[in-house]
Design a protein around this motif. Structure first.
Motif, PDB file in Angstrom:
ATOM      1  N   THR A 449     -29.950  -1.209 -27.561  1.00 55.81           N
ATOM      2  CA  THR A 449     -30.733  -0.594 -28.665  1.00 55.81           C
ATOM      3  C   THR A 449     -31.141   0.720 -28.474  1.00 55.81           C
ATOM      4  OG1 THR A 449     -31.478  -2.735 -29.173  1.00 55.81           O
ATOM      5  CG2 THR A 449     -32.491  -1.054 -30.325  1.00 55.81           C
ATOM      6  N   GLY A 450     -31.218   1.676 -29.622  1.00 58.45           N
ATOM      7  CA  GLY A 450     -31.521   3.062 -29.472  1.00 58.45           C
ATOM      8  C   GLY A 450     -30.320   3.955 -29.530  1.00 58.45           C
ATOM      9  N   VAL A 451     -30.547   5.021 -30.274  1.00 56.10           N
ATOM     10  CA  VAL A 451     -29.395   6.111 -30.622  1.00 56.10           C
ATOM     11  C   VAL A 451     -29.569   7.117 -29.386  1.00 56.10           C
ATOM     12  CG1 VAL A 451     -28.386   7.970 -31.987  1.00 56.10           C
ATOM     13  CG2 VAL A 451     -29.676   5.871 -32.985  1.00 56.10           C
ATOM     14  N   PRO A 452     -28.347   7.095 -28.476  1.00 57.02           N
ATOM     15  CA  PRO A 452     -28.549   8.115 -27.430  1.00 57.02           C
ATOM     16  C   PRO A 452     -28.422   9.522 -27.778  1.00 57.02           C
ATOM     17  CG  PRO A 452     -26.027   7.338 -27.943  1.00 57.02           C
ATOM     18  CD  PRO A 452     -27.044   6.469 -28.703  1.00 57.02           C
ATOM     19  N   HIS A 453     -29.083  10.352 -27.036  1.00 57.27           N
ATOM     20  CA  HIS A 453     -29.169  11.892 -27.291  1.00 57.27           C
ATOM     21  C   HIS A 453     -28.036  12.431 -27.449  1.00 57.27           C
ATOM     22  CE1 HIS A 453     -33.586  11.349 -27.415  1.00 57.27           C
ATOM     23  NE2 HIS A 453     -33.681  10.708 -26.213  1.00 57.27           N
ATOM     24  N   ALA A 454     -27.239  12.228 -26.575  1.00 51.39           N
ATOM     25  CA  ALA A 454     -25.622  12.719 -26.672  1.00 51.39           C
ATOM     26  C   ALA A 454     -24.722  11.717 -26.738  1.00 51.39           C
ATOM     27  CB  ALA A 454     -25.518  13.363 -25.260  1.00 51.39           C
ATOM     28  N   ILE A 455     -24.302  11.593 -28.056  1.00 49.93           N
ATOM     29  CA  ILE A 455     -23.087  10.714 -28.201  1.00 49.93           C
ATOM     30  C   ILE A 455     -21.738  11.199 -27.822  1.00 49.93           C
ATOM     31  CG2 ILE A 455     -21.692   9.742 -30.167  1.00 49.93           C
ATOM     32  CD1 ILE A 455     -24.095   9.592 -31.859  1.00 49.93           C
ATOM     33  N   ASN A 456     -21.110  10.285 -27.291  1.00 53.29           N
ATOM     34  CA  ASN A 456     -19.725  10.709 -26.376  1.00 53.29           C
ATOM     35  C   ASN A 456     -18.521  10.885 -27.490  1.00 53.29           C
ATOM     36  OD1 ASN A 456     -17.892  11.207 -24.517  1.00 53.29           O
ATOM     37  ND2 ASN A 456     -17.637   9.057 -24.162  1.00 53.29           N
ATOM     38  N   ALA A 457     -18.648  11.945 -28.275  1.00 47.71           N
ATOM     39  CA  ALA A 457     -17.621  12.394 -28.945  1.00 47.71           C
ATOM     40  C   ALA A 457     -17.710  14.014 -29.169  1.00 47.71           C
ATOM     41  CB  ALA A 457     -17.892  11.845 -30.749  1.00 47.71           C
ATOM     42  N   LYS A 458     -16.403  14.310 -29.017  1.00 45.77           N
ATOM     43  CA  LYS A 458     -15.999  15.816 -29.172  1.00 45.77           C
ATOM     44  C   LYS A 458     -15.517  16.326 -30.390  1.00 45.77           C
ATOM     45  CE  LYS A 458     -15.826  15.538 -23.984  1.00 45.77           C
ATOM     46  NZ  LYS A 458     -15.871  14.128 -24.015  1.00 45.77           N
TER      47      LYS A 458
END
Length: 520
Positions: A449-458
């Motif tokens: 749970t929780g939105v990561p600070h760095a989403i792994n999408a480029k």
């Protein structure tokens, strides 16, 4: 005068031979019975444990090799197929076991049509990863800092890469426990010395290494598949890095299938997103020796739609209250089963939904709490929410729990012990008897749970005559806030009470829960 026939008397030697033969036969039969008794004795001592071991063996014994191309009619993607080279892997019992694991565990309590299997999702992931690679090869551009060029992979190598990716997709969920992710916390943190944050991924690789590796076709490098299943992603070939992104990232083929499939099967249309638009905008980007998955800048609206839809599906389906309550009941049942009958986590992980429910039925005969819990689960008894507490609550128990869950060493305390301790505390404080703890449930948020600070999408950007890659959240600085707002619905600890209790008893459970967990 009639002559009587003379009697022929057997010789003593013949009698002794017959007697010795009969005695030897009786001796052999007695020896055989003793062996059977010695085999059955430990089963009698731990009938359920032995039966569990027996049930799991069916998934480890492959049948004859298969070589046929397979065709499927899929309610989400239409007609799909499985290549003949992968037929032997597909028909291994460990893969077929996924037909007996519900993709959405107990979501059918709220969405009766959501009974699709994890094998159906696996096939959908295979189709999506193949479609992604085929689209990129059709577009035929490899992007670099210096510009773009045609993809220099011959048709044979392209097909081998697609088959490898489909094999990895076929294997990516093979390690799931009964009822999918329901037992992740109980199994993952049952042994504090060997915690598993993602037990399904650990067991997927374990099953591949120990059982499924020989069933890959010769043209697929088994070492490459093993590395694709490894979370470390060490020593991947350039294009295998791209396959790894397609297999496990924030915008991967796995998520693209389960989000659309689950939305379709539940009827929650807000989960249906334009995955085809995202696939069409996939761009392989080479940086050094590695080729990464990126998306055209025009894909941003579709990416945001996808990520927001995923949060909505969590709030409305994956963490729907009736589903959470049933999962907590099931977790407590399996916890009792493991404790009372010494079932190792390797055994539990190999069981199917039907198998473990059968074992729980046997175990409930001698455990009063399990009998009540199983009856409530099978009868779909409603447990109503009496309290929802945000993780931002200043209550010491909540704030300490929220802090401790960030430490891997605290996993057992946070995810296994803590809910049970709170259920017992609330039960006693509400005036119920200690043996009535099964009437109170405490459901804690998923460990992810929780939105990561760095989403792994480029995101791919044109820079002069060349290209550069930016992180998704750098391209849209407001997206993180929107995702965080959507995520708040999930960041709660919930307390449930058996709806069959009287109004005054339910009110007392609510009072006790608030006094214990709510600082407001």
């Amino acid at each position: 005068m009639r002559l009587l026939p003379r009697k022929v008397l057997p010789s003593k030697i013949f009698v002794d031979e017959v007697k010795d033969g009969a005695l030897q036969e009786q001796h052999n039969e007695l020896k055989k019975l003793r062996q059977e008794v010695s085999t059955l004795r430990p089963m009698q001592e731990n009938l359920i444990g032995s039966l569990a071991e027996l049930l799991t063996k069916v998934w480890l014994t492959p049948s004859n090799k298969k070589h046929d191309k397979l065709f499927f009619d899929d309610p989400v993607w239409g007609h799909t197929c499985m290549d003949e080279e992968l037929a032997d892997l597909f028909f291994h019992p460990l893969i077929q076991r996924l037909n007996h694991i519900k993709q959405l565990s107990f979501a059918y309590l709220r969405f009766p049509n959501a009974t699709h299997s994890r094998l159906a999702h696996t096939l959908g992931t295979c189709r999506t990863i193949e479609n992604s690679l085929t689209t990129m090869f059709r577009n035929n551009w490899l992007y670099k800092v210096s510009g773009r060029e045609s993809i220099s992979i011959d048709p044979t190598a392209r097909r081998e890469l697609i088959l490898k990716a489909k094999a990895a997709a076929l294997l990516h969920d093979v390690g799931h426990a009964p009822f999918g992710h329901t037992l992740d916390k109980l199994i993952g943190y049952s042994d504090p010395a060997h915690a598993l944050s993602s037990p399904d991924k650990y067991y997927s690789r374990k099953y591949f290494t120990e059982f499924l590796r020989p069933h890959l076709p010769d043209l697929i490098n088994a070492e490459h598949v093993d590395r694709l299943l490894s979370p470390s992603r060490v020593n991947l070939s350039p294009w295998d890095t791209l396959v790894a992104d397609l297999l496990d990232s924030d915008l991967d083929a796995d998520r693209m299938d389960f989000l659309v499939r689950d939305a379709h099967m539940t009827g929650l249309l807000m989960g249906v997103t334009s995955t085809e638009a995202m696939i069409e905008r996939m761009c392989p980007f080479q940086d050094g020796d590695d080729v990464f998955l990126t998306f055209e800048e025009s894909c941003l609206p579709y990416v945001e739609d996808f990520l927001i839809a995923r949060e909505k599906m969590y709030a409305l389906c994956y963490e729907q209250p009736a589903k959470l309550a049933a999962e907590r009941i099931f977790t407590r049942l399996v916890g009792n089963l493991r404790r009372d009958h010494k079932l190792g986590r390797d055994t539990v992980m190999l069981l199917t939904d039907e198998q473990i429910l059968a074992l729980l039925g046997l175990a409930a005969v001698t455990c009063i709490e399990s009998s009540h819990l199983l009856s409530a689960l099978l009868q779909s008894v409603r447990y109503e929410i009496v309290l929802e507490v945000d993780l931002t609550n200043a209550n010491a128990l909540i704030s300490n729990w929220n802090k401790d869950r960030l430490s891997g060493r605290m996993g057992h305390l946070v995810y296994v012990d803590w809910p049970g301790d709170r259920e017992r505390d609330i039960t006693i404080a509400s005036g119920l008897a200690a043996e009535d703890t099964w009437r109170v449930l405490v459901a804690i948020p998923d460990q992810r749970t929780g939105v990561p600070h760095a989403i792994n999408a480029k995101i791919l950007n044109r820079v002069g005559s060349g290209y550069a890659v930016k992180k998704l959240l750098d391209m849209d600085t407001e997206m993180h806030k929107r995702l965080k707002d959507a995520n708040k619905a999930r960041e709660k600890i919930r307390v449930f009470a058996d709806s069959r209790l009287g109004p005054q008893q339910i009110a007392e459970i609510e009072r006790a829960a608030k006094e214990l967990l709510d600082s407001h």
